[in-house]
Design a protein around this motif. Structure first.
Motif, short mmCIF file in Angstrom:
data_model
loop_
_atom_site.label_atom_id
_atom_site.label_comp_id
_atom_site.label_asym_id
_atom_site.label_seq_id
_atom_site.Cartn_x
_atom_site.Cartn_y
_atom_site.Cartn_z
N ALA A 117 0.84 -1.20 0.00
CA ALA A 117 0.00 0.00 0.00
C ALA A 117 0.87 1.25 0.00
CB ALA A 117 -0.93 -0.01 1.21
N ARG A 118 2.00 1.18 0.70
CA ARG A 118 2.91 2.33 0.73
C ARG A 118 3.54 2.57 -0.64
NH1 ARG A 118 4.71 1.07 7.01
NH2 ARG A 118 3.43 2.76 7.83
N ASP A 119 3.94 1.50 -1.30
CA ASP A 119 4.50 1.65 -2.64
C ASP A 119 3.46 2.26 -3.59
OD1 ASP A 119 6.89 0.59 -1.82
OD2 ASP A 119 6.51 -1.42 -2.61
N ARG A 120 2.24 1.78 -3.46
CA ARG A 120 1.17 2.28 -4.33
C ARG A 120 0.92 3.77 -4.08
NH1 ARG A 120 -2.55 -1.45 -2.77
NH2 ARG A 120 -3.67 0.06 -1.49
N ALA A 121 0.94 4.16 -2.81
CA ALA A 121 0.72 5.58 -2.48
C ALA A 121 1.83 6.45 -3.07
CB ALA A 121 0.64 5.75 -0.97
N GLU A 122 3.05 5.96 -2.94
CA GLU A 122 4.18 6.74 -3.48
C GLU A 122 4.08 6.88 -5.00
OE1 GLU A 122 7.89 5.82 -1.63
OE2 GLU A 122 9.06 6.67 -3.29
N ALA A 123 3.68 5.81 -5.64
CA ALA A 123 3.50 5.86 -7.09
C ALA A 123 2.40 6.85 -7.47
CB ALA A 123 3.18 4.46 -7.64
N ALA A 124 1.35 6.89 -6.66
CA ALA A 124 0.26 7.83 -6.94
C ALA A 124 0.74 9.27 -6.80
CB ALA A 124 -0.92 7.56 -5.99
N ILE A 125 1.55 9.53 -5.77
CA ILE A 125 2.10 10.88 -5.59
C ILE A 125 2.97 11.25 -6.79
CG2 ILE A 125 3.53 12.38 -4.14
CD1 ILE A 125 2.75 10.51 -1.74
N ALA A 126 3.81 10.30 -7.19
CA ALA A 126 4.67 10.56 -8.37
C ALA A 126 3.82 10.89 -9.58
CB ALA A 126 5.54 9.32 -8.63
N GLY A 127 2.70 10.19 -9.71
CA GLY A 127 1.83 10.43 -10.86
C GLY A 127 1.17 11.79 -10.85
N LEU A 128 1.01 12.38 -9.67
CA LEU A 128 0.37 13.70 -9.54
C LEU A 128 1.35 14.85 -9.74
CD1 LEU A 128 -1.77 12.95 -6.36
CD2 LEU A 128 -2.68 13.44 -8.65
N LEU A 129 2.65 14.54 -9.68
CA LEU A 129 3.64 15.61 -9.65
C LEU A 129 3.73 16.44 -10.94
CD1 LEU A 129 6.71 14.47 -7.56
CD2 LEU A 129 5.15 16.39 -7.17
N PRO A 130 3.72 15.82 -12.13
CA PRO A 130 3.85 16.65 -13.33
C PRO A 130 2.77 17.73 -13.41
CG PRO A 130 4.19 14.33 -13.86
CD PRO A 130 3.73 14.38 -12.44
N MET A 131 1.52 17.32 -13.14
CA MET A 131 0.44 18.30 -13.21
C MET A 131 0.59 19.37 -12.12
SD MET A 131 -3.65 17.68 -13.04
CE MET A 131 -4.75 19.11 -13.08
N THR A 132 1.02 18.94 -10.95
CA THR A 132 1.23 19.87 -9.84
C THR A 132 2.24 20.94 -10.23
OG1 THR A 132 0.80 18.08 -8.27
CG2 THR A 132 1.93 20.02 -7.42
N LEU A 133 3.34 20.51 -10.83
CA LEU A 133 4.39 21.45 -11.23
C LEU A 133 3.90 22.36 -12.35
CD1 LEU A 133 7.39 18.96 -11.03
CD2 LEU A 133 7.08 21.01 -9.61
N ASP A 134 3.16 21.78 -13.29
CA ASP A 134 2.61 22.60 -14.38
C ASP A 134 1.74 23.73 -13.86
OD1 ASP A 134 3.83 21.15 -16.34
OD2 ASP A 134 2.05 19.98 -16.91
N LEU A 135 1.03 23.44 -12.77
CA LEU A 135 0.11 24.44 -12.21
C LEU A 135 0.81 25.38 -11.23
CD1 LEU A 135 -2.95 22.08 -11.60
CD2 LEU A 135 -2.90 24.05 -13.17
N GLY A 136 2.11 25.18 -11.02
CA GLY A 136 2.84 26.06 -10.10
C GLY A 136 2.54 25.80 -8.65
N LEU A 137 2.09 24.58 -8.36
CA LEU A 137 1.73 24.22 -6.98
C LEU A 137 2.79 23.31 -6.37
CD1 LEU A 137 -2.01 23.40 -7.70
CD2 LEU A 137 -1.20 25.33 -6.29
#
Lengths: 270, 270
Positions: B107-127
């Motif tokens: 579950a921890r690995d899955r959560a980390e992968a999910a965070i990684a997946g959210l990062l490009p959009m987060t950076l694009d939005l300046g967040l």
């Protein structure tokens, strides 16, 4: 057959120590974990006589602590009684912060010094002190030692005569659990392995532990870590639960034994 | 004057977002932490208009998660809304184990992968994404990240765009707290510092946090760690409490501000 030990606390509300020993004997169990205050309720002579009559050994003796002046004042008598009962190890509980205190590092240093102070007598009596790290939700109130890493650090600093007991309820969440179990095992300091379960929801910080299999802890997985670390001792059932305390002690023990067989038995589903 | 931010959750039961912003403005506070579901209750246009009218900035935006398929499906919309509100950081909460799951490392690995997946959009939005490690008593149910060390490890592996928020209620017990705060500060990844207190007894795992000063956490000591680690941001008051939720929001905020001055103010008693 897997080696199971019951901690008297699991059925203490409806079975005194003598009844508890009978219930264990009826189930062919040759080892128990006991409590000083429960010995006092039935009388030490009767408790010792019952243990001898059943030919039972004592695994864990509860307990030394909290490390208030009053609690520490009783420690010598508790150790001597544990020795009379032939206990393998004596649980210690540090207690939390002093009244009005907020300095957790200082409280931790004080607890470690208290453990160090208890060690010479412990060794003289042929006993071992068992640090059972409690869940972080009990820090400040019941303990200042809330991770296996911290307990291992203390054991390394203090040397002979002190080890750890691994209770799944307190430690299952720790991302370093496997590494710290391995570290404890390498040093030969795993004195016990306690099982129960973590319920969702957990409704109370102290008295809402689950029966094995009713919660979300990977019990077989953690047992595997403990076995790979070299621990060959019994599985100790210790459930603090207002729900299970209300039920018939014989029924509680039978259910617990069935669950242990299903989860930890050699013939469990792969 | 010390820099205090209120998290709307502290008074959410009796003040909607517009009332909350008014209460903050009346107290001269120029920054707030807000919730997506509270924006929905008053309507985004009205919420944005009120923020602009008060000239207020948004510190934290709650939240992304849990990381169920449904929760992750909403993440993109939450990030976009956080950007429209000009949030500094967006809280993420992983959620716990899946139904029937007991494999916490997976579950921890899955959560980390999910965070990684959210990062490009987060950076694009300046967040920035904020990992707020929760208390270990919330593992399995609400989170799989329960120590600052684990959060720091994840941030190191994922790199830019993700940081940590330090909430005293969740982390105060950790014997590695000071070292992990220093580690987070050195990497410039402390995004927020949340205060409340740990009550003895704590009667509920989620909703029995204390007002600063009513519990046993060394709040000034932990603030010192955060400041020495280089964090120059505000002190955020976030109290989840059935008791405080019942009281008048203005009174709750005034008491909290007084406590913050007494505990964190420059003129506090030495």
């Amino acid at each position: 057959m897997i080696d199971v030990v019951f901690n008297h606390a699991t059925v203490r509300n409806r079975a005194d120590m003598l009844q508890f020993l009978d219930l264990c004997a009826e189930r062919g169990l040759g080892t128990v974990s006991i409590w000083g205050n429960e010995i006092e309720k039935v009388g030490e002579a009767r408790a010792l006589e019952a243990l001898r009559a059943h030919g039972m050994r004592v695994s864990g003796y509860n307990r030394i602590g909290p490390f208030t002046p009053e609690g520490l004042g009783k420690a010598r008598a508790e150790l001597e009684r544990a020795a009379r009962f032939g206990a393998d190890h004596v649980f210690l509980f540090t207690g939390g912060l002093a009244k009005g205190e907020r300095d957790l590092p200082r409280a931790r240093d004080r607890a470690e010094a208290a453990i160090a102070g208890l060690l010479p007598m412990t060794l003289d009596l042929g006993l071992k002190l068992a640090i059972e790290p409690l869940h972080p939700m009990l820090v400040g109130d019941r303990t200042v030692i809330a991770s296996l890493g911290h307990a291992n650090d203390i054991c390394e600093r203090l040397g002979e005569g002190v080890g750890v007991v691994i209770d799944v309820h307190h430690l299952w969440w720790d991302e370093h659990l496997e590494a710290e179990i391995a570290r404890a095992g390498k040093a030969g300091r795993i004195l016990g392995f306690h099982v129960n379960d973590w319920l969702i929801p957990t409704r109370h910080l102290l008295t809402d532990r689950g029966m094995m299999g009713d919660g979300i802890i990977d019990l077989a997985g953690i047992e595997g870590m403990v076995r790979r670390a070299g621990f060959a001792g019994p599985i100790e059932v210790e459930i603090f639960s207002e729900d299970w305390w209300q039920r018939d002690p014989a029924e509680v023990m039978d259910i617990a034994l069935d669950r242990c067989k299903a989860i930890f038995g050699r013939d469990r589903a792969a």
